[in-house]
Design an enzyme around this catalytic site. Structure first.
Site, PDB file in Angstrom:
ATOM      1  NE  ARG A   1      -0.133   7.360  -6.874  1.00 44.04           N
ATOM      2  CZ  ARG A   1      -0.153   6.073  -6.599  1.00 44.04           C
ATOM      3  NH1 ARG A   1       0.252   5.198  -7.522  1.00 44.04           N
ATOM      4  NH2 ARG A   1      -0.566   5.640  -5.434  1.00 44.04           N
TER       5      ARG A   1
ATOM      6  CG  HIS B   1      -2.191  -1.661  -1.704  1.00 41.95           C
ATOM      7  ND1 HIS B   1      -0.999  -1.407  -1.070  1.00 41.95           N
ATOM      8  CD2 HIS B   1      -2.609  -0.475  -2.204  1.00 41.95           C
ATOM      9  CE1 HIS B   1      -0.698  -0.118  -1.188  1.00 41.95           C
ATOM     10  NE2 HIS B   1      -1.658   0.469  -1.873  1.00 41.95           N
TER      11      HIS B   1
ATOM     12  CE  LYS C   1       3.153   7.452   1.637  1.00 45.21           C
ATOM     13  NZ  LYS C   1       2.391   7.619   0.392  1.00 45.21           N
ATOM     14  CG  HIS C   2       1.855   3.795   5.406  1.00 43.58           C
ATOM     15  ND1 HIS C   2       3.074   3.620   4.801  1.00 43.58           N
ATOM     16  CD2 HIS C   2       0.988   4.101   4.399  1.00 43.58           C
ATOM     17  CE1 HIS C   2       2.976   3.782   3.499  1.00 43.58           C
ATOM     18  NE2 HIS C   2       1.722   4.083   3.220  1.00 43.58           N
TER      19      HIS C   2
ATOM     20  CG  ASP D   1      -3.181   3.844   3.072  1.00 41.76           C
ATOM     21  OD1 ASP D   1      -3.460   4.439   2.025  1.00 41.76           O
ATOM     22  OD2 ASP D   1      -2.171   3.114   3.184  1.00 41.76           O
TER      23      ASP D   1
ATOM     24  CG  ASP E   1       0.080   8.456  -2.840  1.00 46.83           C
ATOM     25  OD1 ASP E   1       0.386   8.426  -1.645  1.00 46.83           O
ATOM     26  OD2 ASP E   1      -1.072   8.212  -3.251  1.00 46.83           O
TER      27      ASP E   1
END
Length: 343
Positions: A84, A185, A172-173, A257, A76
Site C-alpha cells: 500500500r 476476493h 496469512k492465510h 480476512d 498490507d
C-alpha cells in the site's frame, strides 16, 4: 475484565477500514462510539509520510481521550504485488523474488523501521501460503514459493525481524490458500485436500510461526471440505477452535480476512458471519470498507454477549488475548514516540 463494558468488548473485536486521509467524523464514530480496537489503512488513506504520521497520531490520541486501549493500526505491506505504501517508502519486488535470508532480513528491517516511523504498528505479513509450481496458484505472485521448508525459513525470518523492531506480524492465510486457483476476493473457493497433505505441507510454515510467537494469524475465506464441508475457514469452529487452537496450540490473536470479500458476500450476511466468528474462537473481525456492516457487526457482537453467557465468556477470552498483545507491543515508549502518554 469484569469491569470492561460490553460496548468496549464488542468494539475491540473489530478492525475496520475508513475513507479519508485525515482524522474526521467517521473516525470519531468508529473510535468514540463503536470503540473499535483497530484500523487498517489502504491506498485511499495515504498521501505522504507526514500525513500518515499525523493521521495515526490523531487516531491514537482520540482513542486515549475516549479511555480506550491503543489502536492496532495495520496495513498490507508484503512488498511486490501487495504494497500500500508507495515511494518515498522503500519498494521491494515481493516474496517470489527473495533468493536468500538476507533478502528477508532487509525487507523486514526496512519495513519495520518505515512503518513504525509513521505510526503503523501491524503488518499483514508475511504470506505463508505455499504455491505449488504445477498449478496456476492464485498466490503465485505473492508467496515465497512451493517448498514448505523455504517458505517456513523466509516467513519466520520476516516475523522475527518485524517483531524485534516493534511491528506486529500477521501470518496469512491459514490454513493455506496456495493450492487454490479461484480468487476469494471474487467468490468462495472449495479446496478438497486431505489432512495429511495439509499437515505435511501447508501447515508447516504456520506451525513454525506459532513457535516463533507470531503476533497474529489471519484466516482464509476458503472452504476446506475435508475439515468443514459447510463453512469457510474464517467462519468455522473446526478450523480455528479445533485445528489452530486445539491441535496446533496457538494462543495468540486470530483474525478473519476482509468480510467484504466476494467469498463471504453475498453468501453470508454480516450478522451470520459475526455469529459464526464468535462461535469459532476468532478474536477480530476485519471489515475493510466504510458502510453499514461495521455498525451491524458491533451490534451483533454486543447483543450476542449480552444474551449468551457462553459467548460472553468466549468474548472475554478474546479480549484478554487482544489486550495482552496490545500490552506487549503498544506500551508507553511506543505511544510516547508519537507525542502521547501511557496510562
Amino acid at each position: 475484565m469484569d469491569s470492561i463494558s460490553a460496548e468496549t468488548i464488542a468494539g475491540q473485536r473489530l478492525m475496520v477500514g475508513f475513507d479519508g486521509t485525515a482524522f474526521n467524523d467517521d473516525l470519531k464514530l468508529l473510535i468514540g462510539t463503536l470503540r473499535v480496537g483497530g484500523l487498517i489503512l489502504f491506498s485511499r488513506n495515504i498521501e505522504e509520510p507526514e500525513q500518515i504520521r499525523q493521521l495515526c497520531r490523531d487516531c491514537q490520541a482520540y482513542a486515549r481521550q475516549c479511555g480506550l486501549p491503543p489502536l492496532f493500526v495495520a496495513i498490507d505491506q508484503e512488498g511486490g504485488q501487495v504494497a500500500r505504501l508507495k515511494p518515498p517508502f522503500t519498494q521491494f519486488p515481493g516474496n517470489p523474488a527473495m533468493r536468500a535470508f538476507d533478502d528477508a532480513v532487509h525487507f523486514a528491517r526496512t519495513t519495520a523501521r518505515e512503518l513504525k516511523d509513521v505510526g503503523i504498528n501491524m503488518d499483514m505479513a508475511p504470506v505463508l501460503d505455499i504455491a505449488p509450481e504445477n498449478i496456476n496458484s492464485i498466490m503465485a505472485q505473492r508467496a515465497f514459493g512451493g517448498d514448505p521448508q523455504w517458505v517456513t525459513a523466509m516467513g519466520t525470518t520476516v516475523i522475527d525481524h518485524l517483531q524485534q523492531r516493534g511491528v506486529m506480524a500477521v501470518a496469512k492465510h491459514f490454513p493455506g490458500i496456495g493450492r487454490t486457483v479461484l480468487d476469494s476476493h471474487l467468490a468462495l473457493p472449495d479446496l478438497d485436500v486431505d489432512m495429511a497433505a495439509l499437515t505435511d505441507v501447508d501447515l508447516v510454515p504456520f506451525a513454525a510461526a506459532i513457535a516463533n510467537n507470531v503476533a497474529g494469524i489471519m484466516l482464509s475465506h476458503i472452504r476446506y471440505t475435508t475439515i468443514d464441508s459447510i463453512w469457510p475457514a474464517s467462519l468455522s469452529p473446526s478450523v480455528t477452535a479445533d485445528l489452530l487452537r486445539g491441535q496446533m496450540g496457538y494462543r495468540g490473536v486470530v483474525m478473519t480476512d476482509d468480510l467484504d470479500m466476494g467469498a463471504i458476500k453475498p453468501g453470508y450476511d454480516i450478522e451470520t458471519a459475526i455469529k459464526r466468528i464468535l462461535l469459532s474462537d476468532v478474536d477480530i473481525a476485519l471489515i475493510c470498507h466504510k458502510g453499514p456492516d461495521i455498525e451491524a457487526a458491533w451490534q451483533t457482537i454486543h447483543g450476542a454477549i449480552a444474551e449468551d453467557a457462553g459467548l460472553k465468556e468466549k468474548a472475554k477470552q478474546s479480549l484478554q488475548r487482544i489486550l495482552e498483545l496490545k500490552k506487549n507491543y503498544l506500551s508507553g515508549p511506543w505511544l510516547q514516540r508519537y507525542g502521547l502518554t501511557a496510562a
